[in-house]
Scaffold this active site. Sequence first.
Site, PDB file in Angstrom:
ATOM      1  N   TYR A 189       2.847  15.317  -7.005  1.00 53.16           N
ATOM      2  CA  TYR A 189       3.011  14.762  -5.665  1.00 53.16           C
ATOM      3  C   TYR A 189       4.236  13.852  -5.611  1.00 53.16           C
ATOM      4  O   TYR A 189       5.075  13.958  -4.710  1.00 53.16           O
ATOM      5  CB  TYR A 189       1.747  13.996  -5.293  1.00 53.16           C
ATOM      6  CG  TYR A 189       1.829  13.213  -3.996  1.00 53.16           C
ATOM      7  CD1 TYR A 189       1.629  13.838  -2.764  1.00 53.16           C
ATOM      8  CD2 TYR A 189       2.068  11.840  -3.996  1.00 53.16           C
ATOM      9  CE1 TYR A 189       1.676  13.113  -1.581  1.00 53.16           C
ATOM     10  CE2 TYR A 189       2.121  11.115  -2.826  1.00 53.16           C
ATOM     11  CZ  TYR A 189       1.921  11.754  -1.625  1.00 53.16           C
ATOM     12  OH  TYR A 189       1.975  11.030  -0.446  1.00 53.16           O
TER      13      TYR A 189
ATOM     14  N   SER B  27       7.407   8.570   0.266  1.00 53.43           N
ATOM     15  CA  SER B  27       6.381   7.679  -0.262  1.00 53.43           C
ATOM     16  C   SER B  27       6.990   6.716  -1.274  1.00 53.43           C
ATOM     17  O   SER B  27       8.043   6.993  -1.867  1.00 53.43           O
ATOM     18  CB  SER B  27       5.286   8.505  -0.951  1.00 53.43           C
ATOM     19  OG  SER B  27       4.395   7.692  -1.692  1.00 53.43           O
TER      20      SER B  27
END
Length: 295
Positions: free
Chosen positions: A203, A190
Site C-alpha cells: 500500500y 498518504s
Amino acid sequence: MTDSGRPQDPAEAYPRPDLPDQEQAHPGLTGPMDPAPDHGEDTYRGSGQLEGRAAVVTGGDSGIGRAVALAFAREGADVLFTHLPEEEEDALVTVRLVESAGRRAVPVVCDIRDEKQCRALVERAVSEFGRIDVLVNNAAYQMSRPEGISAISTEQFDRVVRTNLYGMFWLCKNALPHIPAGGSIINTTSVQAYEPSPHLLDYAMTKGAIVTFTKGLAQMLASDGIRVNAVAPGPVWTPLIPATLPDTTEFGKQSPLGRPAQPAEMAPAYVFLASSRASYITGEIMNATGGTPLP
C-alpha cells in the site's frame, strides 16, 4: 466537534486512543464503527466556492470520499461518486447528504480495477454533467500483513496496485478530454508515501507512486490550464481501518496530535485545491498528517 468558530485544542477535538477494538469484513461499513466517523454532517458550511461545478469522486460512499462529496455539494457542486456493490448502504447515505445540500448526487457501482468500468464511469459523468470540472481519485485498497513481505500474496499485490494506481491512471486518461481549462485533478496519497509502515508495504509503495504521478502529470497539464494536486492524509478513522487492520485500539496514537483524523478534517483540503483560490497551486502535495513531519 462543534462549529462555534471558537479556537479548539486540535488534540482534544475528536476521540483519542484507546479506541474500542473492532473488526469488519472488507470493505467495511460506516454504521458499525465505534466511535462513529464525522464527515462534517453537522459542521461543514459551504460558501459557494464550487458553485455550478461537476465533480467525480471515487470511493465516495464513506470515509474521506463521503466527506469530500458532502463538502463539494455544500460548496455548490454536483457529485458523481463510485462505490462497490457491498457498499450500497453507505452510498445511499452519501446520496442523501448531497441532495440535502440541493445538489445532484449520482452513485455509480464501479470497480476501478477494471479499465472498461473506468471508461464507462467517465462516459456516465459526461452524460450526466456534460463535462468534469473536478476529478478526485480517492478509492484505495490496503490489507495489513504484520508477518512481512512473505505474507503478501500475488493476488493481494495485484489488487492493491490495480486499485490504487491503475484505476487512477485510467480515470485520468479517459477524463482529460472532458476537463476544461480551470478544472482540476486531486489524488489521495498518504503519509505512508514518506513514512511507510512495514505491515502496509505494498500500500505504501503505491502511495509513493501517486506522489510521483501527481507531480509529473501537473507539469504535463499546466499548459492546458488543468491543475493536478494531491492530499496526503495521516491516519483517518474510516471503515477501511476496522476492515484491514488487526487492532484498532491504538489507531492514530502515533501522530503528534495523538489521535486519528476524522474524514471531516480532510475535506477542506480538497475543497481548497478544487477551488479558484488555489489557481496558482499545481504539482503540490497537501499534507494533513496530524503533525507528522514530511519532506
